[in-house]
Design a protein around this motif. Structure first.
Motif, PDB file in Angstrom:
ATOM      1  N   PRO A 163       7.588  -9.214  -6.036  1.00  0.00           N
ATOM      2  CA  PRO A 163       6.573 -10.213  -6.461  1.00  0.00           C
ATOM      3  C   PRO A 163       5.291 -10.075  -5.652  1.00  0.00           C
ATOM      4  N   VAL A 164       4.657  -8.910  -5.773  1.00  0.00           N
ATOM      5  CA  VAL A 164       3.429  -8.642  -5.035  1.00  0.00           C
ATOM      6  C   VAL A 164       2.313  -8.453  -6.056  1.00  0.00           C
ATOM      7  N   SER A 165       1.264  -9.242  -5.924  1.00  0.00           N
ATOM      8  CA  SER A 165       0.155  -9.182  -6.893  1.00  0.00           C
ATOM      9  C   SER A 165      -0.932  -8.211  -6.480  1.00  0.00           C
ATOM     10  N   HIS A 166      -0.916  -7.793  -5.202  1.00  0.00           N
ATOM     11  CA  HIS A 166      -1.965  -6.900  -4.704  1.00  0.00           C
ATOM     12  C   HIS A 166      -1.325  -5.602  -4.255  1.00  0.00           C
ATOM     13  N   VAL A 167      -1.569  -4.524  -5.009  1.00  0.00           N
ATOM     14  CA  VAL A 167      -1.012  -3.216  -4.710  1.00  0.00           C
ATOM     15  C   VAL A 167      -2.156  -2.223  -4.699  1.00  0.00           C
ATOM     16  N   PHE A 168      -2.203  -1.392  -3.637  1.00  0.00           N
ATOM     17  CA  PHE A 168      -3.268  -0.403  -3.485  1.00  0.00           C
ATOM     18  C   PHE A 168      -2.650   0.951  -3.180  1.00  0.00           C
TER      19      PHE A 168
ATOM     20  N   VAL B  76       0.849  -1.185   0.000  1.00  0.00           N
ATOM     21  CA  VAL B  76       0.000   0.000   0.000  1.00  0.00           C
ATOM     22  C   VAL B  76       0.893   1.247   0.000  1.00  0.00           C
ATOM     23  N   GLY B  77       0.473   2.269  -0.817  1.00  0.00           N
ATOM     24  CA  GLY B  77       1.042   3.610  -0.704  1.00  0.00           C
ATOM     25  C   GLY B  77       2.363   3.834  -1.386  1.00  0.00           C
ATOM     26  N   VAL B  78       2.623   3.213  -2.502  1.00  0.00           N
ATOM     27  CA  VAL B  78       3.874   3.458  -3.223  1.00  0.00           C
ATOM     28  C   VAL B  78       3.745   4.781  -3.971  1.00  0.00           C
ATOM     29  N   HIS B  79       4.597   5.753  -3.670  1.00  0.00           N
ATOM     30  CA  HIS B  79       4.584   7.060  -4.328  1.00  0.00           C
ATOM     31  C   HIS B  79       5.126   6.938  -5.743  1.00  0.00           C
ATOM     32  N   PRO B  80       4.707   7.837  -6.635  1.00  0.00           N
ATOM     33  CA  PRO B  80       5.218   7.794  -8.018  1.00  0.00           C
ATOM     34  C   PRO B  80       6.747   7.929  -8.066  1.00  0.00           C
ATOM     35  N   GLU B  81       7.302   8.796  -7.219  1.00  0.00           N
ATOM     36  CA  GLU B  81       8.755   8.953  -7.223  1.00  0.00           C
ATOM     37  C   GLU B  81       9.440   7.658  -6.798  1.00  0.00           C
ATOM     38  N   VAL B  82       8.843   6.987  -5.778  1.00  0.00           N
ATOM     39  CA  VAL B  82       9.405   5.723  -5.318  1.00  0.00           C
ATOM     40  C   VAL B  82       9.284   4.661  -6.403  1.00  0.00           C
ATOM     41  N   ALA B  83       8.143   4.647  -7.103  1.00  0.00           N
ATOM     42  CA  ALA B  83       7.952   3.673  -8.174  1.00  0.00           C
ATOM     43  C   ALA B  83       8.950   3.888  -9.300  1.00  0.00           C
ATOM     44  N   GLN B  84       9.177   5.160  -9.680  1.00  0.00           N
ATOM     45  CA  GLN B  84      10.158   5.449 -10.728  1.00  0.00           C
ATOM     46  C   GLN B  84      11.569   5.034 -10.297  1.00  0.00           C
ATOM     47  N   THR B  85      11.879   5.291  -9.022  1.00  0.00           N
ATOM     48  CA  THR B  85      13.206   4.906  -8.522  1.00  0.00           C
ATOM     49  C   THR B  85      13.377   3.397  -8.564  1.00  0.00           C
ATOM     50  N   MET B  86      12.355   2.670  -8.156  1.00  0.00           N
ATOM     51  CA  MET B  86      12.444   1.216  -8.153  1.00  0.00           C
ATOM     52  C   MET B  86      12.573   0.673  -9.571  1.00  0.00           C
TER      53      MET B  86
END
Length: 376
Positions: free
Chosen positions: A342-347, A324-334
């Motif tokens: 390997p997580v199928s459920h993201v909110f 839960v709660g992945v920020h766009p900046e964090v997603a771009q960094t990752m």
């Protein structure tokens, strides 16, 4: 008067032993000078005038005056040898001039003078000189009858006694002065020893006081060290508590847990997250773990690897991880780092994740209830 006498006996030399011998030279030379002056005055006033004896006496006065000057200037050895040579030469000349008189006994005064004016080596040399002088006189003077009248013998004995008395006086005065200096030095040494003893006592007292102060300081340092150790243990315990509180694990339903994370995640905190999550999953037999990273500003490779380990470990325990709660900046960094969880459920928010988990909890519990009804 005493001041003038001290100035007259002042010897310009650095060695105290040389100064003492110089004073002996001055006193003896002064006594001999006085005797020669009296003889010179006596010869001037008694006709018929003995010119050769008068000249010899005058030369003796001059020589003894020069000896006094040399001794006061610090040339003590030269002055002492001059007195010895004059005394020995005078005795030899008088012996050859007046063989009928017992002048040879005046040779004995020369070693006495050497003992007073010279060092031991000089005394040995003078003794050898006197011995050879006796031999020369014994074989050099022709056989002459000795005129030993009472008056001549008494005159010679009186002069010899006067001369030896003068030397003895000088020797005694020197010994007395030396004794006084030794007493003064002894008193000074005793006074210095007392001062040293006092200083040693004060030093011992200071050392004792400083030792006591150091022991007190050591005790204080030990107490402070113990206090610091206790404080350090308390700080470590508080830090562990804070870490425990910074990684809360909250139950959501009967088989779901949520872990809201806030702040930066370092290596130690990541280890605590993994440990607490797995412990609570095992303890409550949870099937869902909601991992809320809304408050986490940065997820780097190390943190992502830790989350990957958490997801894999949770699956081995029979639980699914909901992110839960992945920020766009964090997603771009990752994505830029090539990290994929390997997580199928993201909110995006926690409410949606909880609603999803509760929905699956009802869907799982309904068939179980239906089967129980049919069997009954």
């Amino acid at each position: 008067m005493k001041h003038l006498f001290s100035r007259f006996l002042h010897i310009r030399h650095d060695d105290e032993e040389m100064r003492q011998r110089g004073r002996n030279v001055v006193i003896i030379a002064t006594g001999l000078l006085t005797i020669n002056v009296l003889i010179f005055l006596f010869l001037l006033g008694s006709p018929p005038l003995a010119l050769d004896l008068l000249i010899a006496t005058f030369l003796s006065v001059v020589l003894h005056s020069g000896i006094i000057i040399l001794a006061r200037q610090g040339r003590v050895n030269l002055a002492g040898w001059l007195i010895i040579v004059l005394a020995l030469a005078g005795a030899i000349v008088a012996t050859f001039v007046m063989p009928q008189r017992p002048i040879a006994m005046f040779f004995s005064t020369t070693p006495v003078l050497a003992a007073t004016l010279l060092r031991f080596r000089g005394l040995v040399i003078v003794t050898i000189m006197v011995f050879f002088t006796f031999l020369v006189v014994a074989f050099g003077i022709p056989a002459t009858p000795v005129d030993l009248t009472t008056s001549s013998f008494l005159q010679s004995a009186a002069i010899l006694c006067l001369f030896i008395s003068l030397i003895s006086f000088v020797q005694s005065a020197g010994n007395e002065a030396l004794h006084q200096r030794l007493q003064a030095a002894l008193q000074a040494a005793k006074h210095t020893a007392e001062q040293l003893q006092t200083l040693n006592a004060e030093l011992d007292l200071r050392v004792h006081m400083q030792t006591a102060a150091l022991q007190e300081s050591m005790l204080e340092l030990e107490e402070r060290a113990e206090q610091q150790n206790r404080l350090l243990a308390e700080v470590i315990a508080q830090r562990n508590v804070i870490r425990q509180l910074s990684v809360p694990v909250l139950p959501v339903g009967y088989d779901a847990l949520t872990m809201p994370l806030i702040g930066t995640i370092d290596h130690d905190r990541l280890r605590v997250i993994l440990q607490r999550a797995l412990e609570h999953i095992e303890a409550q037999r949870a099937r869902w773990l909601i991992l809320d990273v809304t408050g986490v500003p940065v997820i780097d490779t190390e943190v992502a690897s830790g989350f990957l380990q958490l997801v894999q470990s949770a699956r081995l325990l029979g639980a699914e991880v909901v992110l839960v709660g992945v920020h766009p900046e964090v997603a771009q960094t990752m994505i830029s780092l090539g990290v994929e969880l390997p997580v199928s459920h993201v909110f995006t928010d926690l409410a949606a994740a909880i609603a999803y988990v509760q929905k699956h909890q009802r869907s799982i519990s309904t068939p179980v209830t239906t089967r129980n009804t049919v069997q009954s």
